[in-house]
Design an enzyme around this catalytic site. Structure first.
Site, PDB file in Angstrom:
ATOM      1  CE  LYS A  83      50.304  25.708  34.404  1.00  0.00           C
ATOM      2  NZ  LYS A  83      48.908  25.865  34.161  1.00  0.00           N
ATOM      3  N   GLY A 182      37.474  37.874  44.236  1.00  0.00           N
ATOM      4  CA  GLY A 182      38.074  38.350  43.081  1.00  0.00           C
ATOM      5  C   GLY A 182      37.339  38.546  41.750  1.00  0.00           C
ATOM      6  CB  VAL A 183      35.402  40.965  40.434  1.00  0.00           C
ATOM      7  CG1 VAL A 183      34.002  40.227  40.784  1.00  0.00           C
ATOM      8  CG2 VAL A 183      35.714  42.320  41.011  1.00  0.00           C
ATOM      9  N   GLY A 184      38.034  39.281  38.751  1.00  0.00           N
ATOM     10  CA  GLY A 184      39.074  39.484  37.512  1.00  0.00           C
ATOM     11  C   GLY A 184      38.501  38.877  36.107  1.00  0.00           C
ATOM     12  CB  VAL A 186      37.357  33.609  36.275  1.00  0.00           C
ATOM     13  CG1 VAL A 186      36.244  32.397  36.352  1.00  0.00           C
ATOM     14  CG2 VAL A 186      38.494  32.908  35.030  1.00  0.00           C
TER      15      VAL A 186
HETATM   16  P1  NAI Z   1      42.698  37.383  37.116  1.00  0.00           P
HETATM   17  O1  NAI Z   1      43.889  38.040  37.368  1.00  0.00           O
HETATM   18  O2  NAI Z   1      42.014  38.219  35.781  1.00  0.00           O
HETATM   19  O3  NAI Z   1      41.534  38.019  38.334  1.00  0.00           O
HETATM   20  C1  NAI Z   1      42.080  37.659  39.690  1.00  0.00           C
HETATM   21  C2  NAI Z   1      41.402  38.920  40.734  1.00  0.00           C
HETATM   22  O4  NAI Z   1      41.641  38.413  41.869  1.00  0.00           O
HETATM   23  C3  NAI Z   1      41.949  40.159  40.223  1.00  0.00           C
HETATM   24  O5  NAI Z   1      40.985  41.169  40.050  1.00  0.00           O
HETATM   25  C4  NAI Z   1      42.765  40.646  41.364  1.00  0.00           C
HETATM   26  O6  NAI Z   1      42.967  41.863  41.790  1.00  0.00           O
HETATM   27  C5  NAI Z   1      41.904  39.897  42.389  1.00  0.00           C
HETATM   28  N1  NAI Z   1      42.540  39.617  43.628  1.00  0.00           N
HETATM   29  C6  NAI Z   1      44.019  39.296  43.942  1.00  0.00           C
HETATM   30  N2  NAI Z   1      44.237  39.033  45.204  1.00  0.00           N
HETATM   31  C7  NAI Z   1      43.269  39.323  46.016  1.00  0.00           C
HETATM   32  C8  NAI Z   1      42.471  39.443  47.284  1.00  0.00           C
HETATM   33  N3  NAI Z   1      43.460  38.860  48.142  1.00  0.00           N
HETATM   34  N4  NAI Z   1      41.276  39.257  47.299  1.00  0.00           N
HETATM   35  C9  NAI Z   1      40.367  39.613  46.390  1.00  0.00           C
HETATM   36  N5  NAI Z   1      40.718  39.785  45.241  1.00  0.00           N
HETATM   37  C10 NAI Z   1      41.982  39.508  44.990  1.00  0.00           C
HETATM   38  O7  NAI Z   1      42.644  35.921  37.136  1.00  0.00           O
HETATM   39  P2  NAI Z   1      41.772  34.840  36.395  1.00  0.00           P
HETATM   40  O8  NAI Z   1      42.000  34.740  35.048  1.00  0.00           O
HETATM   41  O9  NAI Z   1      40.241  35.702  36.480  1.00  0.00           O
HETATM   42  O10 NAI Z   1      41.668  33.793  37.241  1.00  0.00           O
HETATM   43  C11 NAI Z   1      41.339  33.672  38.448  1.00  0.00           C
HETATM   44  C12 NAI Z   1      41.824  32.232  39.182  1.00  0.00           C
HETATM   45  O11 NAI Z   1      41.214  31.225  38.427  1.00  0.00           O
HETATM   46  C13 NAI Z   1      43.248  32.198  39.128  1.00  0.00           C
HETATM   47  O12 NAI Z   1      43.583  31.506  40.545  1.00  0.00           O
HETATM   48  C14 NAI Z   1      43.590  31.261  38.081  1.00  0.00           C
HETATM   49  O13 NAI Z   1      44.638  30.593  38.114  1.00  0.00           O
HETATM   50  C15 NAI Z   1      42.308  30.469  37.931  1.00  0.00           C
HETATM   51  N6  NAI Z   1      41.971  30.101  36.746  1.00  0.00           N
HETATM   52  C16 NAI Z   1      41.685  30.827  35.795  1.00  0.00           C
HETATM   53  C17 NAI Z   1      41.111  30.388  34.554  1.00  0.00           C
HETATM   54  C18 NAI Z   1      40.750  31.041  33.369  1.00  0.00           C
HETATM   55  O14 NAI Z   1      40.298  30.695  32.198  1.00  0.00           O
HETATM   56  N7  NAI Z   1      41.239  32.511  33.425  1.00  0.00           N
HETATM   57  C19 NAI Z   1      41.127  28.936  34.208  1.00  0.00           C
HETATM   58  C20 NAI Z   1      41.551  28.058  35.234  1.00  0.00           C
HETATM   59  C21 NAI Z   1      41.789  28.630  36.608  1.00  0.00           C
END
Ligand code: NAI
Length: 361
Positions: A83, A182-184, A186
């Site tokens: 990393k 979390g609906v980001g 993923v």
């Molecule tokens: P992202 O940043 O697009 O989505 C995260 C979502 O969680 C955002 O919509 C944010 O507003 C929300 N959030 C933050 N704090 C919150 C809370 N207290 N309660 C509810 N929602 C909250 O991130 P992404 O890419 O969707 O990744 C999500 C997780 O999965 C992260 O932990 C990331 O490290 C992990 N991950 C992601 C991968 C990927 O392909 N994007 C691969 C492997 C792991």
């Protein structure tokens, strides 16, 4: 622009190489942690975060690099674990940012293929294009597979179906309720996949724009962020931050399965055992969220899509293996996954081989 990199090594037991690399004119400072290359070159994303101190950045890099070794081993990838974390903030002005990530690429080039990176928290596919100006040892580019999130979501779905089969005798999620935190990137993909399979989806997010996007999926309803742990659901799917399962939230979950994408879901060691005591099947985070790095194998290892899809589907059998080992050893599933990964690493080439000492940076 010519870059002048300075490298300071940090001796860390059990790690092949840890070093701090700086380019002072660009304000670039990064920690590189190469944990283990037994199974192949160390693969791990580039994270940008504002750290209070260098020690904090080193600790983050070590934890994440080790996690990558285990994740890659269990996903059956020909990769080791590493990393890099950049002490942020990174510049936002486009030309400066391009130069900044160009310097990062020059730092990666010095590992001569022993470390390969991709995007992570705080970096984008465009940043990886800047890295690629200086090195081939980068994935997640705009011109390649790009955003890994859809594959991560698909891998979480396969993991969840395997856990459903284990808990309820069949993998179908139809009629089941999933509490999705979390609906980001993923989480939103996962919400759609779950709806397509007839599951009820309850979501929580702290960002209104994300919630609005989730509401466009038919039937999705939302609860306040602090209520998602208590939502009446069969499955809790953490897809937001790490550390969300602590001593208090673990006791609140009505769900029988925990399976989501978030990294480092357990706030402290031993909580997997508590989840087991409570009769909750916990799919270890790095097993469930391997889809992203699996998609990276297309760019980094020359896999074709069929091979990638096969590896994604194999997440199901890994979940079954982890559960079986946890049952036999009467341990938590995180411990079982770690043990399984260590077994797979033990079967590889000698991890203390001669070229390990010759890491070139
Ligand atoms: P992202 O940043 O697009 O989505 C995260 C979502 O969680 C955002 O919509 C944010 O507003 C929300 N959030 C933050 N704090 C919150 C809370 N207290 N309660 C509810 N929602 C909250 O991130 P992404 O890419 O969707 O990744 C999500 C997780 O999965 C992260 O932990 C990331 O490290 C992990 N991950 C992601 C991968 C990927 O392909 N994007 C691969 C492997 C792991």
């Amino acid at each position: 622009m010519d870059v002048t990199l300075t490298t300071t090594d940090i001796a860390v037991p059990d790690f092949e190489r840890v070093c701090l690399v700086r380019e002072t004119r660009l304000g670039y400072e990064a920690v590189f942690a190469i944990h283990d290359t037994t199974l192949g070159p160390a693969v791990g994303g580039t994270r940008v975060r504002e750290y209070g101190a260098v020690e904090e950045a080193v600790a983050d890099a070590l934890r994440l690099a080790r996690g990558m070794t285990y994740k890659n081993a269990l996903a059956g990838l020909p990769f080791g674990g590493g990393k890099t974390v950049i002490l942020g903030p990174a510049p936002t002005e486009p030309a400066l940012r391009h130069a900044f990530f160009g310097a990062h690429g020059a730092a990666i080039a010095r590992f001569e293929g022993r470390f390969i990176t991709g995007e992570d928290v705080g970096t984008t596919p465009a940043d990886m294009e800047s890295v690629a100006a200086a090195t081939d040892h980068v994935g997640g580019r705009e011109s390649g597979m790009g955003d890994p999130s859809p594959y991560t979501a698909l891998g979480v779905l396969y993991a969840l179906e395997a856990a459903a089969h284990d808990s309820w005798g069949h993998p179908s999620l139809e009629g089941r309720t999933v509490a999705l935190q979390g609906v980001g990137a993923v989480g939103l993909h996962l919400a759609r996949l779950l709806r397509d399979r007839g599951a009820h989806v309850v979501v929580a997010d702290v960002a209104d724009a994300r919630l609005a996007a989730a509401h466009r999926i038919e039937g999705v309803r939302a609860v306040a962020p602090d209520r998602i742990f208590d939502a009446a659901a069969d499955v809790f799917a953490p897809c937001a931050l790490g550390g969300v399962l602590d001593r208090s939230t673990v006791e609140r979950l009505p769900a029988r399965i925990v399976c989501g994408a978030a990294n480092n879901q357990l706030a402290e060691p031993g909580l997997d055992a508590r989840l087991r005591q409570r009769g909750i099947r916990y799919v270890p985070d790095y097993v469930a969220n391997a889809g992203g790095v699996i998609s990276g194998a297309v760019d980094l290892a020359g896999w074709d899509r069929a091979r990638m899809e096969e590896a994604l589907r194999r997440i199901s059998s890994t979940v079954r293996d982890v559960f079986a080992l946890a049952d036999v050893t009467e341990t938590g599933t995180q411990s079982a996954a770690d043990r399984l990964a260590e077994q797979r690493l033990g079967g590889g080439a000698d991890p203390r081989g001669a070229d390990r000492a010759q890491c070139p940076v």
